[in-house]
Design a protein around this motif. Structure first.
Motif, short mmCIF file in Angstrom:
data_model
loop_
_atom_site.label_atom_id
_atom_site.label_comp_id
_atom_site.label_asym_id
_atom_site.label_seq_id
_atom_site.Cartn_x
_atom_site.Cartn_y
_atom_site.Cartn_z
N GLU A 26 -1.77 8.74 -8.20
CA GLU A 26 -3.01 8.14 -7.67
C GLU A 26 -4.03 7.96 -8.80
O GLU A 26 -4.65 6.91 -8.95
CB GLU A 26 -3.60 9.01 -6.57
CG GLU A 26 -4.90 8.43 -6.03
CD GLU A 26 -5.69 9.37 -5.13
OE1 GLU A 26 -5.18 9.79 -4.09
OE2 GLU A 26 -6.84 9.68 -5.51
N TRP B 74 -1.83 3.80 -4.03
CA TRP B 74 -3.15 3.68 -3.40
C TRP B 74 -3.78 5.06 -3.20
O TRP B 74 -4.92 5.28 -3.56
CB TRP B 74 -2.98 2.94 -2.06
CG TRP B 74 -4.13 2.98 -1.11
CD1 TRP B 74 -4.13 3.49 0.17
CD2 TRP B 74 -5.46 2.46 -1.32
NE1 TRP B 74 -5.36 3.32 0.74
CE2 TRP B 74 -6.19 2.70 -0.15
CE3 TRP B 74 -6.08 1.83 -2.39
CZ2 TRP B 74 -7.53 2.32 -0.01
CZ3 TRP B 74 -7.41 1.46 -2.27
CH2 TRP B 74 -8.12 1.71 -1.08
N LYS B 75 -3.00 6.01 -2.63
CA LYS B 75 -3.62 7.26 -2.24
C LYS B 75 -2.60 8.38 -2.16
O LYS B 75 -1.45 8.16 -1.77
CB LYS B 75 -4.16 7.08 -0.81
CG LYS B 75 -5.58 7.51 -0.62
CD LYS B 75 -5.95 7.32 0.82
CE LYS B 75 -7.43 7.00 0.93
NZ LYS B 75 -7.86 6.86 2.29
N ILE C 40 0.87 -1.17 0.00
CA ILE C 40 0.00 0.00 0.00
C ILE C 40 0.91 1.22 0.00
O ILE C 40 1.77 1.36 0.88
CB ILE C 40 -0.90 0.02 1.25
CG1 ILE C 40 -1.90 -1.15 1.20
CG2 ILE C 40 -1.65 1.35 1.37
CD1 ILE C 40 -2.91 -1.19 2.33
#
Ligand code: T3D
Length: 263
Positions: A177, A183-184, A124
C-alpha cells in the motif's frame, strides 16, 4: 459448465469469483484456468453484472502456476511454457483489463507468481494486513509474467520493480500500500466488511461511466496529452447520451440520491 475449482455467482449486480483450491494455495492448473475462462466469458454476457469481486478461498489468494504440473523427469520434454502463457495467462489478464466494469481484487493472503500479477491486473486491490505479494519467478528461473513486467514499473517505478522482480522477496501488504502497488491494506478483522462496502458501492454506480474511466486510465500511459484529451472528449460524448448521466444530473438537481441502472 459446472465448476470444481472456483466458486462463481452473481447477485445484486455483484459477480463473485473465488479461486477454490485452498490446499494448493489456489494455484492454477489447466482445469481451474478453463473454469475461470468460462466464468469470465459468462459474466461479460450478463447484463445484470455491475462489478466483479475476485478473491481466494482459505489462507492464500493465489500461488500462481501449480508447479506440481511442471516437474520434468530426466530425459522427458518440458512443458512449453510459452504455449501455457498464450493459452491461459494472456487471455486471463486481457479479459480482466478489458471487462467493461470495475474489477475488485480481495487479496486474502499470500499472492505469489502469476497470482501476484493477477491481483495487479485488477482495478482496485484490497489486501488483508497479513497478506503479502511475491514475485516468485526469479526463484525458479522465470520472468514475471501475467503482466508483471508491465504493471510493476508503472505502479512502483523502475528501482522497486527491479528489486521485487530480481530478489523475489516477500512484500508485506502494508508496504504494498505504501509503495502504491495496491489501493488499500486493511486489518484482517475488518477486511470482509471493507471489501463488501466497496463492491456494494460499485454495484449501484454508473457502470458505463466506470468502464470508460477504466478505459481512459489504461490508455493514459502510452498516450500523449493531446491524444488523451481527445479520448476524454470521445468518452464524454458517449456518456453524455447515457441513462445514468441523465439520472445523475436529475438526482443532483432534485437533491435526491441517484438510481443508476448501469445503462
Ligand atoms: O508454468 C507456466 O504455465 C508458466 C507460468 C508461470 C506462472 C507462475 O506463477 S510461476 C510461479 C509459480 N509460483 C511459485 O513459484 C510460488 C510457489 N509457492 C511458494 O513459494 C510458497 O508456497 C508461498 C510463498 C506462496 C507460500 O508459502 P507458505 O509457507 O505460506 O505455504 P507452503 O507450505 O509453501 O504452501 C502450502 C501448500 O501449497 C504446500 O503443499 P503441502 O506441502 O501442504 O502439500 C505447497 O506445496 C502448496 N503450494 C503452494 N504454492 C504452490 C503449491 N503447490 C503447487 N504449486 C504452487 N505454486
Amino acid at each position: 459448465m459446472s465448476y470444481q475449482h472456483i466458486l462463481f455467482g452473481v447477485d445484486g449486480g455483484i459477480v463473485r469469483l473465488t479461486l477454490n483450491r485452498p490446499d494448493r494455495l489456489n494455484s492454477f492448473n489447466d482445469a481451474m484456468h478453463e473454469e475461470v475462462r468460462d466464468a469470465l466469458a459468462r459474466l461479460a454476457e450478463d447484463s445484470s453484472a455491475r462489478v466483479l469481486l475476485l478473491t481466494g478461498a482459505g489462507r492464500g489468494f493465489c500461488a500462481g502456476q501449480d508447479l506440481s504440473d511442471r516437474a520434468v523427469a530426466p530425459g522427458s520434454t518440458p512443458v512449453d511454457l510459452g504455449a501455457s502463457i498464450e493459452r491461459n495467462y494472456v487471455p486471463l489478464i486481457t479479459r480482466l483489463q478489458r471487462l467493461a466494469m470495475p474489477v475488485v481484487c480481495a487479496v486474502n493472503g499470500v499472492a505469489a507468481g502469476a497470482g501476484a500479477n493477477l491481483a495487479l491486473a485488477c482495478d482496485i486491490v484490497v489486501a488483508t494486513r497479513s497478506a503479502s505479494f511475491i514475485q516468485a519467478f526469479a526463484k525458479i528461473g522465470l520472468v514475471p509474467d501475467s503482466g508483471g513486467t508491465y504493471f510493476l514499473p508503472r505502479l512502483v517505478g523502475s528501482a522497486r520493480a527491479m528489486g521485487l522482480a530480481l530478489l523475489g522477496d516477500r512484500l508485506s501488504a502494508e508496504d504494498a500500500e505504501r509503495w502504491g502497488l495496491i489501493w488499500k491494506c486493511v486489518d484482517d478483522a475488518t477486511y470482509a466488511e471493507e471489501v463488501e462496502k466497496i463492491v456494494q458501492q460499485l454495484a449501484v454506480a454508473p457502470t458505463r461511466g466506470l468502464a470508460a474511466i477504466k478505459r481512459a486510465l489504461h490508455a493514459s500511459p502510452s498516450n500523449s496529452l493531446d491524444t488523451q484529451l481527445l479520448l476524454e472528449r470521445d468518452l464524454q460524448r458517449e456518456l453524455g447520451y447515457s441513462d445514468d448521466y441523465r439520472e445523475g444530473v436529475a438526482a443532483f438537481l432534485a437533491k435526491r440520491p441517484p438510481q443508476f441502472t448501469g445503462r
